[in-house]
Design an enzyme around this catalytic site. Structure first.
Site, mmCIF file in Angstrom:
data_model
loop_
_atom_site.group_PDB
_atom_site.id
_atom_site.type_symbol
_atom_site.label_atom_id
_atom_site.label_comp_id
_atom_site.label_asym_id
_atom_site.label_seq_id
_atom_site.Cartn_x
_atom_site.Cartn_y
_atom_site.Cartn_z
ATOM 1 N N HIS A 45 36.640 41.481 40.725
ATOM 2 C CA HIS A 45 35.196 41.648 40.553
ATOM 3 C C HIS A 45 34.489 40.316 40.267
ATOM 4 O O HIS A 45 33.449 40.298 39.623
ATOM 5 C CB HIS A 45 34.907 42.622 39.420
ATOM 6 C CG HIS A 45 35.247 44.050 39.752
ATOM 7 N ND1 HIS A 45 34.631 44.745 40.766
ATOM 8 C CD2 HIS A 45 36.145 44.897 39.200
ATOM 9 C CE1 HIS A 45 35.131 45.973 40.829
ATOM 10 N NE2 HIS A 45 36.046 46.089 39.897
ATOM 11 N N GLN A 148 47.268 49.250 37.299
ATOM 12 C CA GLN A 148 46.157 49.888 36.605
ATOM 13 C C GLN A 148 46.072 51.367 36.954
ATOM 14 O O GLN A 148 46.126 51.753 38.124
ATOM 15 C CB GLN A 148 44.836 49.205 36.958
ATOM 16 C CG GLN A 148 44.696 47.829 36.303
ATOM 17 C CD GLN A 148 43.267 47.337 36.377
ATOM 18 O OE1 GLN A 148 42.938 46.521 37.219
ATOM 19 N NE2 GLN A 148 42.416 47.817 35.468
ATOM 20 N N GLU A 150 43.411 54.094 36.820
ATOM 21 C CA GLU A 150 41.968 54.167 36.630
ATOM 22 C C GLU A 150 41.296 55.165 37.565
ATOM 23 O O GLU A 150 40.091 55.074 37.804
ATOM 24 C CB GLU A 150 41.330 52.774 36.775
ATOM 25 C CG GLU A 150 41.847 51.939 37.911
ATOM 26 C CD GLU A 150 41.309 50.521 37.897
ATOM 27 O OE1 GLU A 150 40.504 50.165 37.017
ATOM 28 O OE2 GLU A 150 41.694 49.754 38.796
ATOM 29 N N ASP A 176 36.559 52.305 34.931
ATOM 30 C CA ASP A 176 36.792 53.106 36.126
ATOM 31 C C ASP A 176 37.339 54.486 35.793
ATOM 32 O O ASP A 176 36.955 55.485 36.418
ATOM 33 C CB ASP A 176 37.757 52.382 37.072
ATOM 34 C CG ASP A 176 37.052 51.329 37.917
ATOM 35 O OD1 ASP A 176 36.131 51.685 38.662
ATOM 36 O OD2 ASP A 176 37.424 50.148 37.832
#
Length: 266
Positions: A45, A148, A150, A176
């Site tokens: 990001h 992750q 999420e 998320d």
């Protein structure tokens, strides 16, 4: 190559990390000076390029500290993972892992044949070829692999993901995951806490450490008490914003008090 974070995860020594979104080596250098166990360099990001990641890694390596670099890649892409590892970082975090098959794909991407399919080259990780043979022979099993959890699908498959051989840790992506559950940023929502507990329990069952991120230092005790094995305890942009806001508000309050005092004395 060092295995500081790998060892601390395996032995449940509660490693602590710092999150880097600002791609300047000085930010990474400060983290290493404070002897964080690792920094998470976010390329999912942010606008950070591979050259930036390399310079951040150099800044960390230049400090006489145990701090290691973990890079979050944008997705579970073999080519991207290979290029990041050739920089010489200690590990990789992959977002949005939703199945055991995806976790296995990740493990294959970080290992050289015959254990995986990582392409062999003499980059910075191998001292530009000067330690080529030694690096390739020792690399397998040395890279920290973090996935992750999420999404709803990832949550449903978390037991199978946690059981994949070669995965070092699970990481709860709180923003998320809360969004996927329909309770975005509702950090006290029972639904979110139940999901987090599910990830923690899966980690416990399969002896896979579980970590998460908090940008609110008031939540650190809560996260430790919940049973997380490691934490990223802050984010560079959050530090900057929060401390800047606090100082600005304090200054404005001091000016207001001074103006009121002067007005009252007239």
């Amino acid at each position: 190559m060092t295995r500081h974070l790998k060892h601390k995860l395996k032995t449940r020594k509660h490693p602590v990390g710092n999150w880097l979104s600002i791609g300047h080596p000085a930010v990474a250098e400060v983290s290493a000076s404070l002897e964080f166990d690792f920094v998470l360099v976010d390329t999912e990001h942010t606008t950070m390029t591979l050259e930036t990641v390399e310079n951040v890694s150099r800044a960390i390596d230049a400090r006489d500290a145990p701090t290691e670099s973990i890079v979050r890649v944008p997705c579970n892409d073999q080519a991207r993972i290979k290029r990041v590892l050739d920089i010489g970082v200690a590990g990789v975090m992959v977002p949005m892992v939703e199945s055991a098959a995806e976790a296995e794909q990740f493990v294959e991407a970080v290992n050289y044949p015959p254990d995986g399919n990582r392409g062999i080259a003499s980059g910075r990780a191998a001292e530009y070829g000067m330690e080529f043979v030694d690096y390739v022979s020792e690399a397998n099993g040395s890279i920290v692999t973090i996935v992750q959890i999420e999404s709803q699908t990832g949550l449903e498959n978390v037991d199978e993901i946690a059981a994949v051989d070669g995965i070092d840790a699970l990481f709860v992506g709180p923003a998320d995951l809360s969004g996927a559950l329909g309770v975005f940023a509702e950090w006290d929502a029972p639904k979110l806490h139940q999901a987090i507990d599910r990830v923690l329990q899966a980690g416990e069952r399969h002896d896979t450490p579980v970590g998460t991120l908090t940008v609110d230092r008031e939540q650190i005790d809560e996260r430790v008490e919940a049973g997380f094995d490691f934490l990223i305890v802050g984010k560079d942009t959050a530090y900057l914003a929060n401390e800047s806001r606090s100082s600005k508000e304090r200054y404005e309050a001091a000016v207001a008090r001074q103006s009121e005092s002067l007005a009252n004395s007239e």
